[in-house]
Design a protein around this motif. Structure first.
Motif, PDB file in Angstrom:
ATOM      1  N   THR A  50      26.859  38.472  31.281  1.00  0.00           N
ATOM      2  CA  THR A  50      25.888  39.140  32.022  1.00  0.00           C
ATOM      3  C   THR A  50      25.963  38.492  33.429  1.00  0.00           C
ATOM      4  OG1 THR A  50      24.171  37.541  31.312  1.00  0.00           O
ATOM      5  CG2 THR A  50      24.877  39.544  29.798  1.00  0.00           C
ATOM      6  N   VAL A  51      26.619  37.136  33.548  1.00  0.00           N
ATOM      7  CA  VAL A  51      26.672  36.745  34.906  1.00  0.00           C
ATOM      8  C   VAL A  51      28.083  36.610  35.616  1.00  0.00           C
ATOM      9  CG1 VAL A  51      26.112  34.431  35.867  1.00  0.00           C
ATOM     10  CG2 VAL A  51      24.807  34.908  34.005  1.00  0.00           C
ATOM     11  N   ILE A  52      29.138  36.528  34.683  1.00  0.00           N
ATOM     12  CA  ILE A  52      30.532  36.776  35.447  1.00  0.00           C
ATOM     13  C   ILE A  52      31.205  37.513  34.562  1.00  0.00           C
ATOM     14  CG2 ILE A  52      31.026  34.670  34.154  1.00  0.00           C
ATOM     15  CD1 ILE A  52      32.306  33.669  37.255  1.00  0.00           C
ATOM     16  N   SER A  53      32.204  38.062  35.357  1.00  0.00           N
ATOM     17  CA  SER A  53      33.245  38.869  34.693  1.00  0.00           C
ATOM     18  C   SER A  53      34.744  38.112  34.534  1.00  0.00           C
ATOM     19  CB  SER A  53      33.450  40.248  35.111  1.00  0.00           C
ATOM     20  OG  SER A  53      33.990  39.931  36.315  1.00  0.00           O
ATOM     21  N   LYS A  54      35.462  38.449  33.718  1.00  0.00           N
ATOM     22  CA  LYS A  54      36.849  37.864  33.689  1.00  0.00           C
ATOM     23  C   LYS A  54      37.747  38.009  35.033  1.00  0.00           C
ATOM     24  CE  LYS A  54      37.809  38.690  28.742  1.00  0.00           C
ATOM     25  NZ  LYS A  54      38.759  39.265  27.728  1.00  0.00           N
ATOM     26  N   ASP A  55      37.515  39.310  35.801  1.00  0.00           N
ATOM     27  CA  ASP A  55      37.897  39.605  37.021  1.00  0.00           C
ATOM     28  C   ASP A  55      37.407  38.581  38.099  1.00  0.00           C
ATOM     29  OD1 ASP A  55      39.737  41.645  35.943  1.00  0.00           O
ATOM     30  OD2 ASP A  55      38.323  43.107  36.757  1.00  0.00           O
ATOM     31  N   ASP A  56      36.150  38.241  38.079  1.00  0.00           N
ATOM     32  CA  ASP A  56      35.573  37.149  38.980  1.00  0.00           C
ATOM     33  C   ASP A  56      36.241  35.693  38.746  1.00  0.00           C
ATOM     34  OD1 ASP A  56      33.632  38.963  40.150  1.00  0.00           O
ATOM     35  OD2 ASP A  56      32.114  38.535  38.394  1.00  0.00           O
ATOM     36  N   ILE A  57      36.560  35.571  37.647  1.00  0.00           N
ATOM     37  CA  ILE A  57      37.230  34.325  37.199  1.00  0.00           C
ATOM     38  C   ILE A  57      38.629  34.305  37.441  1.00  0.00           C
ATOM     39  CG2 ILE A  57      37.985  32.917  35.254  1.00  0.00           C
ATOM     40  CD1 ILE A  57      35.444  33.873  33.724  1.00  0.00           C
ATOM     41  N   VAL A  58      39.180  35.103  37.336  1.00  0.00           N
ATOM     42  CA  VAL A  58      40.668  35.458  37.944  1.00  0.00           C
ATOM     43  C   VAL A  58      40.595  35.327  39.745  1.00  0.00           C
ATOM     44  CG1 VAL A  58      42.552  36.962  38.569  1.00  0.00           C
ATOM     45  CG2 VAL A  58      41.674  36.933  36.107  1.00  0.00           C
ATOM     46  N   ILE A  59      39.814  35.939  40.211  1.00  0.00           N
ATOM     47  CA  ILE A  59      39.685  35.652  41.545  1.00  0.00           C
ATOM     48  C   ILE A  59      39.222  34.340  42.383  1.00  0.00           C
ATOM     49  CG2 ILE A  59      38.186  36.394  43.719  1.00  0.00           C
ATOM     50  CD1 ILE A  59      37.941  39.207  42.178  1.00  0.00           C
ATOM     51  N   ALA A  60      38.252  33.588  41.348  1.00  0.00           N
ATOM     52  CA  ALA A  60      37.920  32.259  41.692  1.00  0.00           C
ATOM     53  C   ALA A  60      39.098  31.293  41.571  1.00  0.00           C
ATOM     54  CB  ALA A  60      36.813  31.868  40.711  1.00  0.00           C
ATOM     55  N   ILE A  61      40.072  31.541  40.573  1.00  0.00           N
ATOM     56  CA  ILE A  61      41.254  30.660  40.262  1.00  0.00           C
ATOM     57  C   ILE A  61      42.115  31.072  41.595  1.00  0.00           C
ATOM     58  CG2 ILE A  61      43.092  30.209  39.194  1.00  0.00           C
ATOM     59  CD1 ILE A  61      41.455  31.160  36.573  1.00  0.00           C
ATOM     60  N   GLU A  62      42.445  32.022  41.876  1.00  0.00           N
ATOM     61  CA  GLU A  62      43.301  32.608  43.115  1.00  0.00           C
ATOM     62  C   GLU A  62      42.885  32.152  44.543  1.00  0.00           C
ATOM     63  OE1 GLU A  62      44.073  36.865  42.652  1.00  0.00           O
ATOM     64  OE2 GLU A  62      45.754  36.195  41.173  1.00  0.00           O
ATOM     65  N   ASP A  63      41.318  32.068  44.659  1.00  0.00           N
ATOM     66  CA  ASP A  63      41.023  31.759  45.726  1.00  0.00           C
ATOM     67  C   ASP A  63      41.129  30.138  45.801  1.00  0.00           C
ATOM     68  OD1 ASP A  63      40.040  33.961  46.592  1.00  0.00           O
ATOM     69  OD2 ASP A  63      37.900  33.552  46.210  1.00  0.00           O
TER      70      ASP A  63
END
Ligand code: 9UX
Length: 72
Positions: A50-63
């Protein structure tokens, strides 16, 4: 509830990289636990969907300068 996502993380070459990725992940809102393994290039993340998605996590790692993809 909590979900667990598994990610492949490329570009980690040392233990400091692992610590860096774990530090990035655990600071993300909604991430409750993060464990990254250098030998397998795998990361396991417990998160609140409800706070973060898997795609958000992928983007954070790539950033942070690493490559990341979801393990299906
Ligand atoms: Mo050190 Mo790991 O600069 O990529 S953090 S090798």
């Amino acid at each position: 509830g909590t979900l667990v996502g598994q990610f492949t993380i490329g570009g980690m070459t040392c233990a400091a990289c692992v610590n860096s990725v774990e530090g990035i992940l655990i600071k993300l809102p909604g991430v409750r636990r993060a464990v990254v393994a250098l030998a397998t290039s795998l990361g396991e993340v417990e998160y609140d969907p409800t706070v973060i998605s898997k795609d958000d996590i992928v983007i954070a790692i790539e950033d942070a300068g690493f490559e990341a993809s979801l393990v299906q």
